[in-house]
Enzyme design. Structure first.
Site, short mmCIF file in Angstrom:
data_model
loop_
_atom_site.label_atom_id
_atom_site.label_comp_id
_atom_site.label_asym_id
_atom_site.label_seq_id
_atom_site.Cartn_x
_atom_site.Cartn_y
_atom_site.Cartn_z
N GLU A 85 14.10 -20.97 -2.48
CA GLU A 85 15.26 -21.86 -2.32
C GLU A 85 15.22 -23.01 -3.31
O GLU A 85 14.23 -23.75 -3.38
CB GLU A 85 15.28 -22.41 -0.88
CG GLU A 85 16.49 -23.27 -0.59
CD GLU A 85 16.54 -23.77 0.85
OE1 GLU A 85 16.01 -23.10 1.75
OE2 GLU A 85 17.12 -24.86 1.05
N LYS A 280 13.99 -26.85 10.32
CA LYS A 280 14.07 -25.87 9.23
C LYS A 280 13.72 -26.56 7.91
O LYS A 280 13.02 -26.01 7.05
CB LYS A 280 15.47 -25.26 9.18
CG LYS A 280 15.64 -24.10 8.22
CD LYS A 280 15.92 -24.51 6.79
CE LYS A 280 16.11 -23.28 5.91
NZ LYS A 280 16.26 -23.65 4.48
N ASP A 296 -0.43 -16.72 6.93
CA ASP A 296 0.57 -15.94 7.64
C ASP A 296 1.71 -16.88 8.09
O ASP A 296 1.59 -17.56 9.11
CB ASP A 296 -0.12 -15.27 8.85
CG ASP A 296 0.82 -14.41 9.66
OD1 ASP A 296 2.04 -14.55 9.52
OD2 ASP A 296 0.30 -13.60 10.45
N HIS A 393 21.81 -30.48 -4.09
CA HIS A 393 21.85 -29.02 -3.94
C HIS A 393 22.71 -28.37 -5.01
O HIS A 393 22.34 -27.37 -5.61
CB HIS A 393 22.44 -28.66 -2.56
CG HIS A 393 21.40 -28.30 -1.58
ND1 HIS A 393 21.65 -27.51 -0.50
CD2 HIS A 393 20.09 -28.60 -1.50
CE1 HIS A 393 20.55 -27.36 0.21
NE2 HIS A 393 19.60 -28.02 -0.39
C1 MEV Z 1 18.08 -26.94 3.80
O1 MEV Z 1 17.24 -25.89 3.43
C2 MEV Z 1 17.36 -27.89 4.73
C3 MEV Z 1 18.20 -29.02 5.32
O2 MEV Z 1 19.35 -28.50 5.97
C4 MEV Z 1 17.32 -29.76 6.30
C5 MEV Z 1 18.03 -30.81 7.12
O3 MEV Z 1 19.23 -30.70 7.36
O4 MEV Z 1 17.32 -31.74 7.57
C6 MEV Z 1 18.70 -29.94 4.25
#
Ligand code: MEV
Length: 438
Positions: A85, A280, A296, A393
């Site tokens: 990513e 995430k 792992d 991004h």
């Molecule tokens: C993207 O991979 C991760 C985010 O969505 C985490 C977040 O929203 O805190 C930017």
């Protein structure tokens, strides 16, 4: 219609590829060429990778990047990250640099206990089972001596074995819950070998136990397996500084920033929809280091998300506060990692990653991983509460689109210059490339 195949695993790699190409691709020659293009030219390295799994046909690349300038417990490190990513490595590097001038990251190990269970069915008197276990407990240790000998030399071994009555959850369901210290290994093989021996001991000893009736002697072991839920194998990572020190280009009003940041964390603490995305972002950092160091990541993911839900509601793994003018941000996560065994001495890039981290112990690796997770979370929340996430991004995304279109150097310069002033969207970039090419 595709055909089934018999004895696929026995075919040679070439034969497997030929079968797949013929069966699934309109241009089999091209598919074969692509698969082979990803083979390593060094046959030894390729053979090594072929043997990691079954039915290998080629390699699947994921970039290995590095995030430098991580000041952790007073020492600088460069952290290797394997991830597909865009923005993740950039974000980690930015957070590392930011905190390097504000005291750096502090990391510490809270505990290192792993665990596993023998799940079994016993139809009989509970008090007799408890007495049986108390009287035979020592045998579980003695009959695993040949397995635990080496681990004991390294300072690890079985910590304890307990009998748990789970009949309130499932009829006649009991378990042996064993705890382990596995030092620098993740310990999966060691733990599973011990558990399978416990299962044998359990069945044998029960058969010979005079106080049991015939039905009670007939203990049915359902399975013996380690748990990837390791709530007593916890690492903590934190950063803190006076609120005023948070000031920099994008943070003109540090108190306002700190308060908004804390609110963002509080939202993730109370709102599962947000908590999942918040966590995430943490996993972006954690998985990348876990993968680069040959650990792992599925086990780590499963264990961490279970921990995030330990209160009964899924919640944020990280926490933040402003108290007496000090901003603090921290997380505590369960991590079962190894720096010996498994892929660590087999995969050449894993070895390289571990050397880059100066051959860490498992505890040191836990600290690197937790810090990478916290750094990632800091970077995400900082963007989200200031410029918004799309700004950074889309800049990275722009690169990906340029690559997709095989843009020349001059095209890249023109496109980048244009999007310094204009909002980046996929369609706008594509339109501009097409316009330049006309
Ligand atoms: C993207 O991979 C991760 C985010 O969505 C985490 C977040 O929203 O805190 C930017």
């Amino acid at each position: 219609m595709n055909n089934a195949v018999a004895g696929f695993s026995k075919l040679s790699k070439e034969e497997k590829i030929n079968w797949i190409a013929k069966e699934y691709f309109s241009t089999p020659t091209e598919a074969i060429a692509l698969l082979k293009n990803y083979w390593n030219t060094d046959e030894k390295i390729q053979n090594l990778h072929d043997e990691f799994i079954e039915n290998t046909i080629t390699n699947f690349y994921i970039p290995l990047g590095v995030a430098p300038n991580f000041l952790i417990n007073g020492k600088y490190s460069t952290i290797p990250m394997a991830i597909e990513e865009s923005s993740v490595v950039a974000a980690a590097s930015k957070a590392a640099k930011f905190w390097s001038t504000r005291g750096g990251f502090k990391a510490s190990i809270i505990n290192t206990e792993k665990n596993g269970q023998v799940h079994f069915i016993y139809k009989g008197d509970v008090s007799k089972l408890a007495l049986f276990f108390a009287q035979t407990k020592a045998t579980f240790f003695s009959e695993t001596e040949s397995i635990t000998k080496n681990m004991q030399k390294r300072g690890g071994g079985i910590l304890d074995i307990a009998l748990n009555d789970k009949t309130n959850l499932l009829e006649n369901y009991y378990q042996l819950h064993a705890t382990f210290e596995t030092k620098d290994s993740m310990g999966a093989n060691f733990i599973n070998s011990c558990l399978e021996q416990f299962a044998k001991t359990l069945k044998n000893e029960a058969l010979q136990y005079d106080l049991f009736t015939d039905a009670e002697k007939d203990i049915q072991v359902v399975m013996s397996i380690l748990s990837n839920y390791v709530p007593n194998c916890i690492v903590r990572a934190e950063v803190s500084c006076p609120v005023a020190d948070l000031k920099e280009k994008q943070i003109e009003n540090p108190l306002d920033f700190a308060e908004r940041f804390v609110q963002a964390v509080q939202i993730a603490e109370v709102e599962p929809y947000r908590a999942v995305t918040h966590n995430k972002g943490i996993m972006n950092g954690i998985d990348a280091v876990v993968l680069a160091t040959g650990n792992d990541f599925r086990a780590v993911e499963a264990g961490i998300h279970a921990y995030a839900a330990k209160s009964g509601q899924y919640s944020s793994l990280s926490h933040a506060k402003v108290e007496n003018g000090i901003f603090s941000f921290w997380l505590e996560i369960p991590l079962a990692l190894g720096t010996v065994g498994g892929l660590t001495s087999l995969h050449p890039l894993v070895k390289l990653s571990l050397e880059m981290l100066e051959k860490p112990t498992a505890q040191e690796l836990m600290q690197f991983v937790a810090v990478a997770g916290l750094a990632q979370n800091f970077a995400a929340l900082r963007s989200l509460t200031t410029t918004g996430i799309q700004d950074g991004h889309m800049k990275m995304h722009l690169n990906n689109i340029l690559n997709q279109f095989d843009a020349t150097d001059t095209e890249r310069i023109t496109v980048r210059a244009h999007f310094k002033q204009n909002a980046i969207t996929h369609s706008a970039v594509v339109a501009l490339i097409e316009q330049i090419r006309q």
